[in-house]
Design a protein around this motif. Sequence first.
Motif, short mmCIF file in Angstrom:
data_model
loop_
_atom_site.label_atom_id
_atom_site.label_comp_id
_atom_site.label_asym_id
_atom_site.label_seq_id
_atom_site.Cartn_x
_atom_site.Cartn_y
_atom_site.Cartn_z
N HIS A 79 31.33 37.45 56.43
CA HIS A 79 31.40 38.46 55.43
C HIS A 79 31.60 37.79 54.32
CE1 HIS A 79 33.09 42.15 53.67
NE2 HIS A 79 34.08 41.32 52.99
N ASP A 80 30.47 38.47 53.41
CA ASP A 80 30.01 37.97 51.98
C ASP A 80 31.03 38.52 51.07
OD1 ASP A 80 29.19 36.72 49.84
OD2 ASP A 80 27.16 37.74 50.06
N SER A 81 32.06 37.93 50.51
CA SER A 81 33.06 38.48 49.36
C SER A 81 32.61 37.91 48.15
CB SER A 81 34.38 37.93 49.83
OG SER A 81 34.43 36.47 50.02
N SER A 82 31.70 37.16 47.93
CA SER A 82 31.36 36.58 46.60
C SER A 82 30.91 37.52 45.84
CB SER A 82 30.21 35.59 46.89
OG SER A 82 28.97 36.08 47.36
N LEU A 83 30.85 37.62 44.48
CA LEU A 83 30.36 38.38 43.57
C LEU A 83 29.08 38.10 42.80
CD1 LEU A 83 33.52 39.02 41.21
CD2 LEU A 83 32.67 40.52 42.91
N THR A 84 28.23 38.99 42.58
CA THR A 84 26.84 38.77 42.09
C THR A 84 27.12 38.42 40.71
OG1 THR A 84 26.48 41.10 41.74
CG2 THR A 84 25.72 40.18 43.75
N ASN A 85 25.85 38.10 39.96
CA ASN A 85 26.21 37.98 38.46
C ASN A 85 26.46 39.25 37.60
OD1 ASN A 85 25.46 35.21 38.68
ND2 ASN A 85 23.32 35.69 38.39
N LYS A 86 25.79 40.28 38.09
CA LYS A 86 26.11 41.62 37.58
C LYS A 86 27.74 41.95 37.56
CE LYS A 86 24.42 46.26 36.94
NZ LYS A 86 23.34 47.21 37.31
N GLU A 87 28.18 41.85 38.74
CA GLU A 87 29.45 42.12 39.11
C GLU A 87 30.29 41.08 38.17
OE1 GLU A 87 29.04 43.96 43.79
OE2 GLU A 87 29.63 42.01 43.44
N THR A 88 30.02 39.87 38.30
CA THR A 88 31.09 38.90 37.64
C THR A 88 31.08 39.40 36.29
OG1 THR A 88 30.25 37.29 39.35
CG2 THR A 88 31.33 36.50 37.29
N VAL A 89 29.96 39.59 35.69
CA VAL A 89 29.90 40.21 34.01
C VAL A 89 30.75 41.35 34.00
CG1 VAL A 89 28.55 40.84 32.19
CG2 VAL A 89 27.84 38.88 33.63
N MET A 90 30.65 42.33 34.63
CA MET A 90 31.35 43.51 34.72
C MET A 90 32.84 43.25 34.87
SD MET A 90 29.07 46.27 36.75
CE MET A 90 30.27 47.42 36.75
N VAL A 91 33.46 42.53 35.88
CA VAL A 91 34.72 42.35 35.95
C VAL A 91 35.30 41.34 34.74
CG1 VAL A 91 36.60 40.90 37.13
CG2 VAL A 91 34.62 42.14 38.50
N VAL A 92 34.64 40.31 34.05
CA VAL A 92 34.98 39.64 33.07
C VAL A 92 35.23 40.88 31.85
CG1 VAL A 92 34.24 37.86 31.45
CG2 VAL A 92 34.09 37.60 33.84
N GLU A 93 34.02 41.59 31.92
CA GLU A 93 34.15 42.72 30.46
C GLU A 93 35.36 43.32 30.66
OE1 GLU A 93 30.68 44.63 30.39
OE2 GLU A 93 29.18 42.89 29.27
N GLU A 94 35.74 43.91 31.67
CA GLU A 94 36.87 44.96 31.85
C GLU A 94 38.04 44.16 31.67
OE1 GLU A 94 36.71 46.39 35.71
OE2 GLU A 94 34.97 47.68 35.47
N LEU A 97 38.32 43.53 27.89
CA LEU A 97 38.73 44.69 27.14
C LEU A 97 40.08 45.15 27.31
CD1 LEU A 97 35.39 46.83 28.23
CD2 LEU A 97 36.17 46.06 25.75
N LEU A 98 40.63 45.05 28.50
CA LEU A 98 41.99 45.25 28.81
C LEU A 98 42.84 44.32 27.73
CD1 LEU A 98 42.10 45.84 32.56
CD2 LEU A 98 42.69 47.53 30.73
N ILE A 99 42.53 43.16 27.79
CA ILE A 99 43.36 42.14 26.93
C ILE A 99 43.20 42.50 25.58
CG2 ILE A 99 43.53 39.80 26.40
CD1 ILE A 99 42.80 38.88 29.03
N ALA A 100 41.89 42.92 25.02
CA ALA A 100 41.91 43.18 23.65
C ALA A 100 42.62 44.50 23.41
CB ALA A 100 40.32 43.23 23.24
N PHE A 101 42.40 45.40 24.16
CA PHE A 101 43.23 46.90 24.17
C PHE A 101 44.80 46.57 24.01
CE2 PHE A 101 45.36 50.54 26.05
CZ PHE A 101 45.01 51.47 24.94
N ALA A 102 45.37 45.65 24.92
CA ALA A 102 46.98 45.39 24.84
C ALA A 102 47.20 44.62 23.76
CB ALA A 102 47.14 44.72 26.30
N TRP A 103 46.32 43.90 23.15
CA TRP A 103 46.82 43.03 22.01
C TRP A 103 46.88 43.99 20.84
CZ3 TRP A 103 49.33 39.26 20.26
CH2 TRP A 103 49.19 38.94 18.93
#
Length: 220
Positions: A79-94, A97-103
Amino acid sequence: MATKLVDLVYWRKMRKTGVVFTGLVISLASMFQLSAITVLSHICLGVMSVTFILRLYYKLLELLRWNSGVHPFQSYLDHDSSLTNKETVMVVEEVVLLIAFAWTEIKRLIFIESMIDSIKFVVLLYLLSYVGVQTSGLTLVITAVIVIFSLPLLYKKQQMRIRRMVRAIKAFVKRIKNMCFGLCEAVRPSPAAPPAGAPTPTLTSTPTATPAAKQKAKSK
């Protein structure tokens, strides 16, 4: 990932959700007596004791030529549970954004950008300090886990009754709101009427020239 979490919370796979829910509650309850590192170590040791015994059993069957050498956990290994480059960028962006909004929100509340919001935040902090004295954070986490896994199942089984209760509560709130508006209208003073003896102002109209008088003025 979000779809799997929704499936777990809504009990769409009963066995999987039961295992996850029971494991979470038992693990969190164990932290009352043991540290988080100890609980995690014991969980990993328990799982590995089962997997190690099964691996030795299948290896023994392979040596006795009773098995074709199939790995018992090959489906989990494939089972491949690794993230693609696009998915990694999306997760990091989210996450960013959550940290910036909370701050931004915390900064806005602490430095009193809006008086009403800051007062609400102070009341919330006071209530949290009172809750912290009465209970521990671990108790709140266990309660939150139980509520998250129980409410969807309760709503699924008692859907019609809960909808009727929600409609009744909405109607009650609407009646209270209309009653408050009616009281406000009744208490509000009416505009003051002018005194009885005061003369009423009249508009003086300037006489307008008739068309005949205009014609005479032109002929002159």
